[in-house]
Every structure is written in structure tokens, then in C-alpha cells.
Write a protein that holds these residues in place. Structure first.
Motif, short mmCIF file in Angstrom:
data_model
loop_
_atom_site.label_atom_id
_atom_site.label_comp_id
_atom_site.label_asym_id
_atom_site.label_seq_id
_atom_site.Cartn_x
_atom_site.Cartn_y
_atom_site.Cartn_z
N GLU A 136 23.16 37.97 88.97
CA GLU A 136 24.04 39.11 88.73
C GLU A 136 24.04 40.01 89.96
N CYS A 137 25.21 40.42 90.41
CA CYS A 137 25.35 41.22 91.63
C CYS A 137 25.72 42.66 91.28
N LYS A 138 25.02 43.59 91.89
CA LYS A 138 25.33 45.02 91.71
C LYS A 138 25.75 45.59 93.06
N PHE A 139 27.05 45.80 93.20
CA PHE A 139 27.60 46.26 94.47
C PHE A 139 27.88 47.76 94.45
N HIS A 140 27.45 48.45 95.50
CA HIS A 140 27.78 49.86 95.69
C HIS A 140 28.64 49.99 96.94
N SER A 141 29.79 50.67 96.82
CA SER A 141 30.67 50.84 97.98
C SER A 141 30.36 52.13 98.74
N GLU A 142 29.41 52.92 98.23
CA GLU A 142 29.01 54.15 98.91
C GLU A 142 27.53 54.12 99.23
N GLN A 143 27.18 54.63 100.41
CA GLN A 143 25.78 54.69 100.80
C GLN A 143 25.05 55.76 99.99
N GLY A 144 23.74 55.57 99.85
CA GLY A 144 22.92 56.57 99.16
C GLY A 144 22.78 56.32 97.67
N LEU A 145 23.50 55.30 97.13
CA LEU A 145 23.39 54.98 95.71
C LEU A 145 22.47 53.78 95.53
N ASN A 146 21.37 53.97 94.81
CA ASN A 146 20.41 52.89 94.59
C ASN A 146 20.49 52.37 93.16
N CYS A 147 19.92 51.20 92.93
CA CYS A 147 19.89 50.60 91.59
C CYS A 147 18.69 51.14 90.82
N ASN A 148 18.95 51.84 89.74
CA ASN A 148 17.83 52.35 88.94
C ASN A 148 17.41 51.33 87.89
N VAL A 149 16.43 51.70 87.07
CA VAL A 149 15.82 50.76 86.11
C VAL A 149 16.82 50.26 85.06
N LYS A 150 17.91 51.01 84.82
CA LYS A 150 18.90 50.59 83.81
C LYS A 150 19.53 49.24 84.16
N ILE A 151 19.68 48.98 85.46
CA ILE A 151 20.34 47.73 85.90
C ILE A 151 19.53 46.50 85.50
N PRO A 152 18.24 46.37 85.93
CA PRO A 152 17.48 45.19 85.49
C PRO A 152 17.24 45.15 83.98
N LEU A 153 17.17 46.31 83.33
CA LEU A 153 17.02 46.34 81.86
C LEU A 153 18.22 45.66 81.20
#
Length: 279
Positions: A136-153
Motif C-alpha cells: 500500500e502506497c501513501k503519497f504526500h504531494s506537500e513537504q512536511g507531512l509525515n505518516c502517523n500511526v493511523k496509516i499502518p493501523l
């Protein structure tokens, strides 16, 4: 001015101490020789001021690299080039799929898989040595946005639903391996902790150490077309719309440049830049 006391502002807004060593490492990673690196460091150091942004430092170093050798500047802008694959995440999914293919996997993008409870659209599924891996890919088009724990959950709950059905199904000859989460940014500490605990494989810009996205791209020479300093934004978007995501793909099929009406002289320069990038 003592550069050890200079604070710079990251894209997230966080203030950190300026590190000449980090800048040197990022320049060295492009393959630039010591002479070029030292010239750029001297110029950037002279232009530092309190509260300068990392973006300003990057832009200055990029301009100086481009003045020397355009393909070095292309390598240097890799992180920014990944963001430019947006605004949708689909080109990023194809990009991740391409990296896996060049690592020996067979891949499919945008597959529907049945779970125990519901069906799921999967970004990438990869096959190798009688094993199947869901990515599964989580793409951010803006810098400074990180993947928090909700994504792997969230992704782990989907993976477990698919796994429960996969094990029961006689159609699936491959063994289902632990799921992957891939992002073009970074994971928070909690996200990494949860991912490691539940058995997901997390791949980000710089994680795992020495085997993150940037390391794999450099090692395999799999640069996205958005790194080019010679193609215009319009040309890049045209190529992405035709599913040309990698420089390597353009190198092997220059028909698209002809279709864009690129002159022979400029075409030669673009293909030369790409050849130097791909090694």
C-alpha cells in the motif's frame, strides 16, 4: 559568523542547527567530486543567515550544481521530484511498482482482492519465489507531512482481512508474506513502533536505514522523469499521463519526445542527461 550557531527552518516548521556535514553528504550522494562539493559548500556557507529555510539552502545548492553538470542537479532534486509525481498518488504507485520490478518482482497495480469481510483495492501486489506481497502506497504531494500511526493501523486491518480469506482460498498458490506500507515522506515514531510490532514492512524516504526509498533509487538508477532539469513541467505531465514514469523508460523509447515535437538538438541533450542518470 559561526555556522555552528545557525538555526535553519525545515519544511515542517521545526528549527534545527545547520549541519555542513549533512549538506556535504547530500551533495556527495549525487556523485559530484570533491572540488565541486567544496566550491558549493563555500558559497552556501557565505550566504547563510539566522532562520534561513532548508528550501533556500536547497535551491542555492541545486542552482550551483546545475551550473556545473545538469545530471548531478537532477540527482540532487530527487526528493522534490518524487513530490512532483502528484497531485494524485497513482504515478507514485507505478513508480513503486517499477522499483520492485527492477528488484526481481512481477507486479500488478490497482488489483481488487477479496477479504474475509469485504473486497479491497490494492495499490501494488508483487510476486517472487512463490510468494505474494501486498503493498500500500501513501503519497504526500506537500513537504512536511509525515505518516502517523493511523496509516499502518488502517493498512494492517485491511491486510488481516485479505490474509484471512487468502489462506482459505484454493486459488492462491503463492504464500502471502507480511504487507508493506510505502511512503515518499517519513513515518512518525509511533507509526514505526506499531508497524514493527504488528509485522508490517515499512519503507519510507530514509527507512530502513541504508535501504530506504532514496537508497534503492540511487542503487538501481531508477529515477522518475520528474528529476529532469531539461524537460518542462508540461512535458513531464504529458509523459506521466502516458504512463512513462521512469527516465529509463524514456531512454528506451524516445518516441514520446518526437510526439512532443522536441527538436533534435534538445532531444539529444535530454537523452544524454537521462543516460548519465541511469548509468
Amino acid at each position: 559568523m559561526d555556522i555552528q550557531n545557525i538555526e535553519i527552518i525545515k519544511s515542517s516548521g521545526e528549527k534545527v542547527k545547520f549541519s555542513l556535514d549533512k549538506l556535504r553528504s547530500s551533495l556527495k550522494r549525487t556523485g559530484a567530486d570533491d572540488t565541486i562539493v567544496n566550491q558549493i559548500l563555500d558559497k552556501v556557507r557565505d550566504e547563510l543567515y539566522q532562520g534561513i529555510s532548508t528550501k533556500e539552502i536547497y535551491n542555492r545548492a541545486f542552482a550551483l550544481l546545475k551550473k556545473n553538470k545538469s545530471f548531478l542537479a537532477s540527482k540532487y532534486k530527487l526528493k522534490k521530484a518524487i513530490y512532483e509525481l502528484g497531485p494524485t498518488g497513482f504515478p507514485f504507485e507505478r513508480f513503486v511498482s517499477a522499483i520492485l520490478r527492477y528488484s526481481g518482482f512481477e507486479t500488478k497495480v490497482g488489483t481488487i482482492l477479496q477479504g474475509e469481510c469485504v473486497s479491497h483495492e490494492i495499490d501494488v501486489i508483487a510476486f517472487k519465489n512463490s510468494e505474494a506481497t501486498i503493498i500500500e502506497c501513501k503519497f504526500h504531494s506537500e513537504q512536511g507531512l509525515n505518516c502517523n500511526v493511523k496509516i499502518p493501523l488502517y493498512i494492517n486491518s485491511r491486510f488481516q482481512d485479505i490474509k484471512a480469506h487468502w489462506i482459505k482460498s484454493s486459488k492462491n498458490e503463492e504464500v502471502l508474506t507480511p504487507g508493506w506500507v510505502v511512503t515518499n515522506t517519513r513515518f512518525t515514531k509511533d507509526a514505526l513502533q506499531y508497524g514493527n510490532c504488528c509485522g508490517l514492512y515499512l519503507l519510507s524516504w530514509d527507512h530502513p536505514n541504508n535501504n530506504g526509498l532514496k537508497d534503492r533509487i540511487d542503487r538501481l538508477g531508477l529515477y522518475p522523469i520528474t528529476v529532469s532539469t531539461l524537460l518542462t513541467n508540461r512535458e513531464k505531465q504529458f509523459l506521466l499521463s502516458r504512463d512513462v514514469v521512469l527516465c529509463r523508460e524514456l531512454k528506451n523509447d524516445s518516441f514520446f519526445l518526437d510526439h512532443l515535437g522536441v527538436s533534435e538538438t534538445r532531444k539529444e541533450k535530454i537523452l544524454n542527461e537521462i543516460s548519465q542518470l541511469c548509468g
